[in-house]
Scaffold this motif. Structure first.
Motif, PDB file in Angstrom:
ATOM      1  N   VAL A 143       0.864  -1.202   0.000  1.00 38.07           N
ATOM      2  CA  VAL A 143       0.000   0.000   0.000  1.00 38.07           C
ATOM      3  C   VAL A 143       0.897   1.248   0.000  1.00 38.07           C
ATOM      4  O   VAL A 143       0.712   2.170  -0.812  1.00 38.07           O
ATOM      5  CB  VAL A 143      -0.929   0.048   1.236  1.00 38.07           C
ATOM      6  N   PHE A 144       1.891   1.266   0.872  1.00 38.48           N
ATOM      7  CA  PHE A 144       2.773   2.438   0.946  1.00 38.48           C
ATOM      8  C   PHE A 144       3.545   2.618  -0.364  1.00 38.48           C
ATOM      9  O   PHE A 144       3.730   3.735  -0.831  1.00 38.48           O
ATOM     10  CB  PHE A 144       3.749   2.317   2.136  1.00 38.48           C
ATOM     11  N   TYR A 145       3.986   1.512  -0.938  1.00 42.08           N
ATOM     12  CA  TYR A 145       4.728   1.626  -2.201  1.00 42.08           C
ATOM     13  C   TYR A 145       3.824   2.244  -3.284  1.00 42.08           C
ATOM     14  O   TYR A 145       4.231   3.140  -4.022  1.00 42.08           O
ATOM     15  CB  TYR A 145       5.236   0.243  -2.632  1.00 42.08           C
ATOM     16  N   LEU A 146       2.575   1.770  -3.356  1.00 44.18           N
ATOM     17  CA  LEU A 146       1.656   2.295  -4.371  1.00 44.18           C
ATOM     18  C   LEU A 146       1.350   3.778  -4.123  1.00 44.18           C
ATOM     19  O   LEU A 146       1.246   4.566  -5.064  1.00 44.18           O
ATOM     20  CB  LEU A 146       0.362   1.462  -4.387  1.00 44.18           C
ATOM     21  N   LEU A 147       1.225   4.160  -2.851  1.00 48.75           N
ATOM     22  CA  LEU A 147       0.965   5.575  -2.548  1.00 48.75           C
ATOM     23  C   LEU A 147       2.190   6.430  -2.895  1.00 48.75           C
ATOM     24  O   LEU A 147       2.065   7.560  -3.380  1.00 48.75           O
ATOM     25  CB  LEU A 147       0.585   5.747  -1.075  1.00 48.75           C
ATOM     26  N   HIS A 148       3.368   5.858  -2.682  1.00 45.01           N
ATOM     27  CA  HIS A 148       4.615   6.546  -3.058  1.00 45.01           C
ATOM     28  C   HIS A 148       4.645   6.789  -4.571  1.00 45.01           C
ATOM     29  O   HIS A 148       5.064   7.845  -5.038  1.00 45.01           O
ATOM     30  CB  HIS A 148       5.789   5.667  -2.584  1.00 45.01           C
ATOM     31  N   LYS A 149       4.120   5.821  -5.336  1.00 45.71           N
ATOM     32  CA  LYS A 149       4.132   5.949  -6.805  1.00 45.71           C
ATOM     33  C   LYS A 149       2.983   6.816  -7.325  1.00 45.71           C
ATOM     34  O   LYS A 149       3.003   7.239  -8.463  1.00 45.71           O
ATOM     35  CB  LYS A 149       3.995   4.556  -7.450  1.00 45.71           C
TER      36      LYS A 149
END
Ligand code: HEM
Length: 441
Positions: free
Chosen positions: A262-268
């Motif tokens: 989830v955090f990775y996707l929000l970072h992207k």
């Protein structure tokens, strides 16, 4: 069913199972057979076959000897490893401690633990390894709510053992000789040591709970069926130890890996991250996050659903046929293996528009039945799902109310099929406090 890839290509399946199936969807579709000698393995990313194997004819399909045999060899008999009458009895028993109401009663504790851990991450000089940090946080939560045990000093070590255990089980499952060569490279000795450690921890947990136990908790339910004064109780200390390992193993890494993605996707996707922050500001504001917020943040919920579609932590639902069977044109023989990849199914273009894009709004409409199964389906459906989802929503609400983050990764970040679907590198993340306390800017 289409003919599958050649022998040479099929061996790539071993190195990254779910990603291999997904990459081959465009050539072979959602059902194909791998060309592996002496054993029929079907790769599945199709909702009808999934429904047949996991639901309609579920009694004919048992957890596969691929992977699960190793899980059982390492952990012993426990809810996630056995089948048959004992399993039915155990699942029914444990469901009492995993109802929606029981989960809701645990959310104050979830909020308390999140607060402590997030503020700790924020004070660290170095960036945190996000999945490991969430794993440690989840160990703290689950030890407390399921087993009535609080020892924050032990969580780091337990999280480490769980991550190593997962790696060992995935490693041992890959080739049949590995359970034996594991004695040569020290892996078997390491897992034995960690099982011994968990055994000692179990004794401590049992003694604590025999003095005073939380009503409805998993440990109370298990102890209600055990009697240590008898030679042979239905549940003994070894079974409680095995359940402790299974519940910590199944509940910490899965939810931690899910949060990592989830955090990775929000970072992207900064625009989606902003929408999520706006929702938290509007609905929670500067008040303390409360348990009911877990069910009052619709956009955050969509983000979580979409992240679990793109990167389902438990990506492989693997079963072996017991008796012969017929699925459409496919003649199933006893012992045939079905590797159902939820990762590939969730990205199958036959069922999803723009399958590789992160579009939370797509979940405003219910997906077609059995095309979305992050928590599995049928008799082995995740027992922890009513706890996992609010736990993850509350973590997002609490985190983004007070903190922001900067993630440094080197692209491409690729999913790797272990027991869970992990990124190919640690997600190093700096946790930054928002400028004014309790406020999103
Ligand atoms: C995002 C979080 C989670 C995900 C994605 C997830 C996913 C799954 C899936 C897909 C299965 C079925 C595996 C199969 O059919 O082969 C499963 C089973 C299981 N899960 Fe979860 N899980 C999560 C969190 C949890 C939590 C928090 C707990 C407990 C605290 C838990 C405990 C279990 C157990 C014990 C099983 C075995 C059930 C059985 O065999 O009957 N899981 N999980």
């Amino acid at each position: 069913m289409n003919n599958g890839p050649s022998i040479l290509k099929s061996f790539k399946f071993v190195s990254n199972t779910s990603v291999f199936i997904e990459e081959n969807l465009c050539h072979y579709g959602g059902i194909f057979k791998l060309s592996i000698p002496f054993h029929s393995i079907y790769a599945i990313a199709n909702p009808d076959v999934l429904q047949h194997v996991l639901v309609r004819n579920e009694s004919n399909y048992i957890k596969s000897k691929i992977y699960w045999a190793q899980l059982r060899a390492v952990v012993g008999d426990a809810l996630g490893t056995y089948e048959g009458e004992d399993w039915v009895w155990m699942k029914k028993l444990q469901m009492k401690s995993y109802t929606k109401e029981q989960a809701q009663g645990n959310l104050d504790e979830v909020i308390r633990s999140n607060d402590i851990h997030f503020s700790e991450w924020n004070t660290l000089e170095k960036p945190v390894d996000l999945i490991h940090a969430f794993s440690k946080l989840n160990v703290a939560i689950l030890l407390k709510v399921l087993f009535g045990f609080e020892q924050s000093g032990l969580c780091e070590r337990i999280a480490q053992y769980i991550a190593e255990g997962e790696e060992t089980i995935s490693w041992r499952s890959t080739f049949p000789w590995r359970p034996y060569t594991g004695w040569l490279n020290g892996r078997n000795q390491r897992y034995k040591k960690s099982i011994q450690y968990i055994g000692k921890l179990t004794d401590e947990i049992i003694e604590n709970n025999l003095r005073e136990t939380k009503v409805g908790s998993l440990i109370e339910t298990l102890l209600s069926e055990s009697d240590f004064t008898k030679e042979k109780a239905r549940i003994d200390r070894d079974i409680i130890r095995n359940e402790l390992i299974i519940h910590l193993g199944a509940g910490t890494e899965t939810a931690a890996v899910g949060m990592g993605w989830v955090f990775y996707l929000l970072h992207k996707h900064p625009q989606i991250k902003k929408q999520l922050e706006d929702e938290i500001r509007e609905i929670v504001g500067n008040d303390p996050v409360r348990p009911e917020h877990a069910y009052q943040l619709p956009f955050t919920d969509l983000v979580l659903k979409e992240a679990l579609r793109l990167y389902p932590p438990s990506h492989g639902l693997v079963r072996d046929a017991v008796e012969k069977d017929q699925i459409g044109n496919l003649e199933v023989k006893p012992g045939d293996t079905f590797f159902i990849s939820s990762y590939a199914l969730h990205r199958n273009p036959e069922f999803w528009d723009r399958p590789n894009d992160f579009i939370p709004e797509r979940f405003a409409n219910e997906p077609q039945k059995y095309t979305y199964v992050p928590f599995g389906a049928g008799k082995h459906t995740c027992i922890g799902r009513y706890l996992a989802r609010p736990m993850m929503i509350l973590a997002l609400a609490q985190f983004f109310q007070k903190y922001d983050f900067e993630m440094s990764v080197s692209e491409p970040v690729i999913p790797v099929s272990m027991a869970t679907l992990k990124p190919n590198q640690p997600l190093y993340t700096r946790v930054v406090k928002r400028v004014r306390k309790n406020e999103i800017h």
